[in-house]
Enzyme design. Sequence first.
Site, PDB file in Angstrom:
ATOM      1  N   GLU A  96      11.723  -2.541  11.314  1.00  0.00           N
ATOM      2  CA  GLU A  96      11.359  -1.399  10.479  1.00  0.00           C
ATOM      3  C   GLU A  96      10.330  -0.558  11.230  1.00  0.00           C
ATOM      4  OE1 GLU A  96      11.314  -1.612   5.738  1.00  0.00           O
ATOM      5  OE2 GLU A  96      10.142  -3.183   6.672  1.00  0.00           O
ATOM      6  N   SER A 137       6.361  -7.071   3.114  1.00  0.00           N
ATOM      7  CA  SER A 137       7.145  -7.363   4.314  1.00  0.00           C
ATOM      8  C   SER A 137       7.970  -8.642   4.135  1.00  0.00           C
ATOM      9  CB  SER A 137       6.209  -7.520   5.509  1.00  0.00           C
ATOM     10  OG  SER A 137       5.334  -8.599   5.280  1.00  0.00           O
ATOM     11  N   CYS A 177      10.289   1.303   2.258  1.00  0.00           N
ATOM     12  CA  CYS A 177      11.275   0.293   2.665  1.00  0.00           C
ATOM     13  C   CYS A 177      12.696   0.853   2.587  1.00  0.00           C
ATOM     14  CB  CYS A 177      11.129  -0.970   1.832  1.00  0.00           C
ATOM     15  SG  CYS A 177      11.085  -0.631   0.085  1.00  0.00           S
ATOM     16  N   TRP A 203       0.816  -1.224   0.000  1.00  0.00           N
ATOM     17  CA  TRP A 203       0.000   0.000   0.000  1.00  0.00           C
ATOM     18  C   TRP A 203       0.848   1.273   0.000  1.00  0.00           C
ATOM     19  CZ3 TRP A 203       1.805   2.486   4.145  1.00  0.00           C
ATOM     20  CH2 TRP A 203       2.340   1.695   5.166  1.00  0.00           C
ATOM     21  N   ASN A 204       2.161   1.172   0.260  1.00  0.00           N
ATOM     22  CA  ASN A 204       2.902   2.433   0.464  1.00  0.00           C
ATOM     23  C   ASN A 204       3.175   3.207  -0.835  1.00  0.00           C
ATOM     24  OD1 ASN A 204       4.812   0.589  -0.328  1.00  0.00           O
ATOM     25  ND2 ASN A 204       6.348   1.201   1.167  1.00  0.00           N
ATOM     26  N   GLU A 243      11.064  -7.908  -3.288  1.00  0.00           N
ATOM     27  CA  GLU A 243      11.518  -6.632  -2.721  1.00  0.00           C
ATOM     28  C   GLU A 243      10.963  -6.574  -1.314  1.00  0.00           C
ATOM     29  OE1 GLU A 243      13.588  -4.734  -4.063  1.00  0.00           O
ATOM     30  OE2 GLU A 243      13.435  -5.035  -6.217  1.00  0.00           O
ATOM     31  N   LEU A 244      11.797  -6.890  -0.323  1.00  0.00           N
ATOM     32  CA  LEU A 244      11.296  -7.038   1.044  1.00  0.00           C
ATOM     33  C   LEU A 244      11.775  -5.888   1.934  1.00  0.00           C
ATOM     34  CD1 LEU A 244      11.853 -10.913   1.197  1.00  0.00           C
ATOM     35  CD2 LEU A 244       9.858  -9.635   0.394  1.00  0.00           C
ATOM     36  N   LYS A 265      -2.123  -8.406  -7.745  1.00  0.00           N
ATOM     37  CA  LYS A 265      -3.026  -8.188  -6.618  1.00  0.00           C
ATOM     38  C   LYS A 265      -2.444  -7.057  -5.787  1.00  0.00           C
ATOM     39  CE  LYS A 265      -3.079  -9.395  -2.379  1.00  0.00           C
ATOM     40  NZ  LYS A 265      -3.643  -8.190  -1.749  1.00  0.00           N
TER      41      LYS A 265
HETATM   42  P1  ADP Z   1       2.841  -4.364   4.613  1.00  0.00           P
HETATM   43  O1  ADP Z   1       3.373  -4.579   5.991  1.00  0.00           O
HETATM   44  O2  ADP Z   1       3.583  -3.392   3.796  1.00  0.00           O
HETATM   45  O3  ADP Z   1       1.348  -4.247   4.540  1.00  0.00           O
HETATM   46  P2  ADP Z   1       2.496  -7.042   3.729  1.00  0.00           P
HETATM   47  O4  ADP Z   1       3.604  -7.961   3.383  1.00  0.00           O
HETATM   48  O5  ADP Z   1       1.610  -7.383   4.872  1.00  0.00           O
HETATM   49  O6  ADP Z   1       3.224  -5.673   3.872  1.00  0.00           O
HETATM   50  O7  ADP Z   1       1.559  -6.797   2.476  1.00  0.00           O
HETATM   51  C1  ADP Z   1       2.042  -6.662   1.187  1.00  0.00           C
HETATM   52  C2  ADP Z   1       1.084  -7.347   0.259  1.00  0.00           C
HETATM   53  O8  ADP Z   1       1.029  -8.725   0.611  1.00  0.00           O
HETATM   54  C3  ADP Z   1      -0.360  -6.837   0.317  1.00  0.00           C
HETATM   55  O9  ADP Z   1      -0.895  -6.814  -0.983  1.00  0.00           O
HETATM   56  C4  ADP Z   1      -1.048  -7.888   1.157  1.00  0.00           C
HETATM   57  O10 ADP Z   1      -2.426  -8.005   0.869  1.00  0.00           O
HETATM   58  C5  ADP Z   1      -0.310  -9.127   0.723  1.00  0.00           C
HETATM   59  N1  ADP Z   1      -0.383 -10.243   1.666  1.00  0.00           N
HETATM   60  C6  ADP Z   1      -0.334 -10.204   3.001  1.00  0.00           C
HETATM   61  N2  ADP Z   1      -0.425 -11.454   3.516  1.00  0.00           N
HETATM   62  C7  ADP Z   1      -0.533 -12.309   2.458  1.00  0.00           C
HETATM   63  C8  ADP Z   1      -0.652 -13.728   2.304  1.00  0.00           C
HETATM   64  N3  ADP Z   1      -0.683 -14.535   3.355  1.00  0.00           N
HETATM   65  N4  ADP Z   1      -0.731 -14.226   1.055  1.00  0.00           N
HETATM   66  C9  ADP Z   1      -0.695 -13.422  -0.017  1.00  0.00           C
HETATM   67  N5  ADP Z   1      -0.580 -12.086   0.057  1.00  0.00           N
HETATM   68  C10 ADP Z   1      -0.501 -11.533   1.279  1.00  0.00           C
END
Ligand code: ADP
Length: 486
Positions: free
Chosen positions: A389, A236, A291, A157-158, A257-258, A181
């Site tokens: 972070e 993340s 990030c 979302w950032n 990209e984590l 997605k």
């Molecule tokens: P942030 O902490 O930046 O929200 P996330 O890693 O939680 O980072 O989210 C990044 C993306 O990963 C979003 O599009 C979120 O919907 C998706 N996401 C989170 N959990 C899952 C999962 N278990 N499987 C697939 N996508 C996921």
Amino acid sequence: MSYTLQDQALLKHSSFIQGQFSPAFAGHFAVHNPADGSLVALVAQVDSSQVQQAIHAADQAFALWRETPAAQRAALLRRWQALMLQHQQDLAILLTLEQGKSLQEATAEIAYGASYVSWFADEALRMNGAVLPALQSSQQILVLKEPVGVVSAITPWNFPNAMILRKAAAALAAGCSFIVKPSELTPLSALALAELAQRAGLPSGVFQVLVGTQAAMIGQHLTSDERIAKFSFTGSTAVGKLLLAQCASTVKKVSMELGGNAPFIVFDDADLDAAVKGLMAAKFRNSGQTCVCVNRVLVHSAVYESFLAKLVKATAALVLAPGLDPNCQLGPLINQAAVDKVHRLLDDALEQGAELLLGGTIDADLGPLFFQPTILADVTPDMAVSQQEIFGPVLALTVFDTEQEAIELANNSPTGLAGYFYSQSVARVFRVAKALQLGMVGVNEGLISNAAAPFGGVKESGLGREGSVYGLDDYCELKYLCLGGL
Ligand code: ADP
């Protein structure tokens, strides 16, 4: 705060599959404005059968798209990019409404995202192979670059616009079809890009967007369907590791990209005014929610007091406001969980002896998600604020005495995305730049990300690079032809 879109058709309410905005089969979810909690839009949940439909469409589209001449793919990408710039203001308003960042930053993000599309439109023309000398005179070795196949992606979302375009532009340029997605918190920017893709004339199934809150369900399809050749993720580290494991069953190519834990080092020979300026940009962009945002500020003891005085002055002058307010420099955080996390990290640091010099809590007059720009001194490496972070507007300061100590502190992290340091000594610049375990280093510079540069990290920060002349390779396979009997 009121707003109007000049082109209302850019506000879409459902997934874009096979060239159409799909009907709602599985109910709706709400998109809220982080600035005031108001409802921005109700959006249709994608269901499992629609995800399957999208994968099928992408598979079919790939067969045609890979055969489309590179010049034609590039021309379509350029048309898409031109539409983004033509509708920059509307795209920026949508982005600010769902994400919270200042309209100025949102406007810049649209241009930044679009710059990857034009960059890769050019790169599409240079998907060059090679003719290599063989070991035998009766043979000739040819190397072709081919698109990897159907690409799926999950984005955060950032940067609701740019994180999609960095991947999609490279994939489409290479001849791959692409399904994304986006984050359920920010689906509208992604859907507006789909509307513009359609207007630009991108063929059905080449660019598709799946929106919904069932991230795990959608992610399961996108990481395990054998018709998908490559998966690209930004988000993340924890979720990235999970999705990487899911990709193993079909041995997908992956780009990841984590997270990072960016150090910002101020040496005793730094230009302190330049360092403050760089730090403000590298820390407070998107209210600290990127990030590559600075997480740990390491300052040499000899310049600590004078640097701190300048830093407090600059930080106190930042304007916290709703993103659509023309004066806004710092918007709200994305949601309550983000605010709670920042509070948790601050409380932990203060309990362990850190000192709060500025800010430290929300500005309740503005709303529950507006976190004040904050400065925390006497931070030690063992505090959670140094190890996790922050993703919020908190400067965490640690003092060091020697160059070696600074390097060790900076490298003391399982992640290695971006980092920054300020020094006027040429020898030190090269020494330190080489010693840092990072994918990207800003030397006397706080803003480093652009389409010409390879973006990516080392260690647990990920796999692959986005942007630059290297970025297309992440979406290509090499095919080797051995011509024998010559
Ligand atoms: P942030 O902490 O930046 O929200 P996330 O890693 O939680 O980072 O989210 C990044 C993306 O990963 C979003 O599009 C979120 O919907 C998706 N996401 C989170 N959990 C899952 C999962 N278990 N499987 C697939 N996508 C996921």
